[in-house]
Design a protein around this motif. Structure first.
Motif, PDB file in Angstrom:
ATOM      1  N   GLN A  12       0.832  -1.207   0.000  1.00 48.04           N
ATOM      2  CA  GLN A  12       0.000   0.000   0.000  1.00 48.04           C
ATOM      3  C   GLN A  12       0.863   1.252   0.000  1.00 48.04           C
ATOM      4  O   GLN A  12       0.527   2.240  -0.642  1.00 48.04           O
ATOM      5  N   ASP A  13       1.987   1.218   0.707  1.00 44.51           N
ATOM      6  CA  ASP A  13       2.907   2.363   0.702  1.00 44.51           C
ATOM      7  C   ASP A  13       3.421   2.637  -0.711  1.00 44.51           C
ATOM      8  O   ASP A  13       3.543   3.791  -1.122  1.00 44.51           O
ATOM      9  N   ASP A  20       1.038   9.597  -5.411  1.00 40.60           N
ATOM     10  CA  ASP A  20       1.563  10.915  -5.025  1.00 40.60           C
ATOM     11  C   ASP A  20       2.498  11.471  -6.100  1.00 40.60           C
ATOM     12  O   ASP A  20       2.443  12.665  -6.432  1.00 40.60           O
ATOM     13  N   ASP A  21       3.359  10.602  -6.655  1.00 33.32           N
ATOM     14  CA  ASP A  21       4.268  11.037  -7.718  1.00 33.32           C
ATOM     15  C   ASP A  21       3.500  11.494  -8.949  1.00 33.32           C
ATOM     16  O   ASP A  21       3.830  12.512  -9.559  1.00 33.32           O
ATOM     17  N   ALA A  22       2.462  10.748  -9.319  1.00 29.35           N
ATOM     18  CA  ALA A  22       1.668  11.098 -10.494  1.00 29.35           C
ATOM     19  C   ALA A  22       0.934  12.423 -10.286  1.00 29.35           C
ATOM     20  O   ALA A  22       0.865  13.254 -11.199  1.00 29.35           O
ATOM     21  N   LEU A  23       0.387  12.632  -9.103  1.00 25.61           N
ATOM     22  CA  LEU A  23      -0.296  13.889  -8.812  1.00 25.61           C
ATOM     23  C   LEU A  23       0.665  15.067  -8.851  1.00 25.61           C
ATOM     24  O   LEU A  23       0.347  16.127  -9.403  1.00 25.61           O
TER      25      LEU A  23
END
Length: 87
Positions: A12-13, A20-23
């Motif tokens: 899950q991490d 988070d990277d994509a956002l």
């Protein structure tokens, strides 16, 4: 349940970090500044509603859709696949 050397929440991490990277990448690529009145690629007028909705917009809807379709085919997983992590 942990498998191998990974902690209980490791999968899950990794998923969370990928999202988070994509956002972050998407936010960096958002246009900023004053919107164009004409498309930078084809010269068509950009509708006022689009210019108001997206600050800094440079492309008409059709050109943006083509660019997005091209970008969708060039994405890759920077963290590696599950198989590469097991080797």
């Amino acid at each position: 349940m942990a498998s191998g050397w990974a902690g209980d929440g490791a999968v899950q991490d990794q998923i969370d970090a990928t999202i988070d990277d994509a956002l972050e990448r998407a936010r960096r690529n958002l246009p900023q500044g004053e919107s164009r009145h004409e498309c930078a690629e084809c010269g068509e007028l950009i509708p006022e509603a689009r210019r108001q909705a997206l600050p800094g917009v440079q492309l008409c809807i059709n050109c943006q859709a083509e660019r997005d379709a091209d970008a969708a085919h060039s994405s890759y997983n920077r963290r590696g696949s599950k198989d590469s992590q097991l080797r």
